[in-house]
Design an enzyme around this catalytic site. Structure first.
Site, short mmCIF file in Angstrom:
data_model
loop_
_atom_site.label_atom_id
_atom_site.label_comp_id
_atom_site.label_asym_id
_atom_site.label_seq_id
_atom_site.Cartn_x
_atom_site.Cartn_y
_atom_site.Cartn_z
N HIS A 105 0.84 -1.21 0.00
CA HIS A 105 0.00 0.00 0.00
C HIS A 105 0.87 1.25 0.00
O HIS A 105 2.08 1.19 0.28
CB HIS A 105 -0.98 -0.02 1.17
CG HIS A 105 -0.35 -0.09 2.52
ND1 HIS A 105 0.17 -1.26 3.04
CD2 HIS A 105 -0.13 0.86 3.46
CE1 HIS A 105 0.66 -1.04 4.23
NE2 HIS A 105 0.51 0.24 4.52
N ARG A 152 -4.61 3.19 13.50
CA ARG A 152 -4.29 1.88 12.89
C ARG A 152 -4.17 0.81 13.96
O ARG A 152 -3.49 1.01 14.97
CB ARG A 152 -2.98 1.98 12.10
CG ARG A 152 -2.72 0.75 11.25
CD ARG A 152 -1.44 0.88 10.42
NE ARG A 152 -0.34 0.18 11.07
CZ ARG A 152 0.89 0.15 10.58
NH1 ARG A 152 1.18 0.78 9.46
NH2 ARG A 152 1.84 -0.53 11.21
C1 SIN Z 1 -2.26 5.52 5.22
O1 SIN Z 1 -2.17 6.40 6.09
O2 SIN Z 1 -3.01 5.63 4.27
C2 SIN Z 1 -1.44 4.27 5.35
C3 SIN Z 1 -0.54 4.30 6.52
C4 SIN Z 1 0.27 3.03 6.65
O3 SIN Z 1 1.17 2.82 5.88
O4 SIN Z 1 -0.05 2.25 7.53
#
Ligand code: SIN
Length: 299
Positions: free
Chosen positions: A275, A290
């Protein structure tokens, strides 16, 4: 010019049996689905959790809208999928250390996660997945992109698969969290998410192609944040191979992009997805929480 056109990429949405509790809408042909009908802050039944897990395995990243979760509820939802990770280098909330804030303020220029990566792969047992919850989202910008690493593996040439089969890569926390790491200078500049450089960093070796412990499918498992070299090769010898793999890993047909609103949740399978947090909202604030679920030792 050498352009490799990608034809007949096989989509991964094989399981056609209906969901009983959730409405599931695929987002792209490559990966990702939006799920409707679950209140993640409530005590969900085992049958609903089983469908969420099934959708995660089927689509690699799943999204929910209009959720309301306290940090404790977020933690408790995460625990339904396994033990939770407390980040080695980034501090969690005082009251709920399993919940890690991911913040970019109006004054910040640096964002956390703004490169293609999988989470915490320097760990001997890297995460199964992460569950990211938006408390404040920019009006425009701050999307997150995801890339399907099963497709990345499956579309490599037979020659590349043979060359790298059975080989490992060295994953280290140094390039991000160490004294020479990307966060070091940002920490001195006062960036919200940049941590103080650490002396001792974690390091592990993992197969370049790992087998998913639940689906049995193989995925490409190297990422630009943490891989420092291929085992048995120097960094300079590894670089051309790694650069080719990174470029291939994020082919547009393997990707989806999620636009956040307050209350949105993304849950990605860290074993087969990379991601990228897009940093295009200078002057706006973005606040996420998170929770990260621990995984198994890759094989
Ligand atoms: C995000 O903030 O969109 C992703 C953050 C991460 O890499 O956990």
């Amino acid at each position: 010019m050498n352009i490799a056109y990608r034809e007949n990429i096989s989509m991964t949405h094989q399981d056609a049996s209906p969901y009983q509790h959730l409405e599931v809408k695929p987002l792209t042909g490559g990966l990702g689905a939006e799920l409707f009908g679950a209140d993640l802050g409530s005590a969900l039944g085992d049958d609903v959790i089983a469908e969420i897990r099934r959708a995660l395995l089927q689509y690699q990243v799943i999204f929910f809208r209009d959720q309301e979760m306290t940090p404790e509820q977020h933690r408790d939802f995460g625990k339904r999928f396994g033990d939770l990770h407390i980040h080695e280098y980034v501090k969690g909330l005082d009251a709920v250390p399993e919940v890690m804030p991911v913040i970019k303020t109006e004054a910040d220029t640096f964002n956390f996660g703004g490169t293609w990566h999988s989470d915490v792969t320097y760990h001997t047992t890297p995460p199964l997945g992460s569950i990211l919850y938006a408390l404040e989202a920019p009006e425009v910008g701050g999307d997150t992109m995801f890339a399907n690493q099963y497709l990345a593996y499956e579309t490599l040439s037979d020659g590349m698969k043979e060359l790298l089969e059975g080989r490992k890569a060295v994953h280290s926390a140094e390039p991000i969290y160490g004294k020479t790491g990307a966060f070091s200078s940002r920490y001195k500049q006062g960036a919200s998410m940049a941590t103080k450089p650490v002396e001792v960093v974690l390091e592990s070796q993992h197969p370049i192609f790992r087998t998913h412990p639940e689906t049995g499918r193989k995925s490409l498992y190297v990422n630009g944040n943490f891989v420092v070299n291929l085992a048995g090769l120097s960094a300079i010898e590894s670089a051309p191979i790694l650069q080719r793999l990174y470029q291939h890993a994020t082919t547009p047909e393997f990707c989806c992009r999620f636009r956040w609103r307050k209350g949105s949740v993304a849950f990605w399978d860290n074993r087969c997805v990379q991601h990228y947090a897009v940093n295009d909202y200078t002057g706006q604030r973005r606040v996420m929480h998170r929770v990260t679920v621990m995984g198994d030792q890759p094989y």
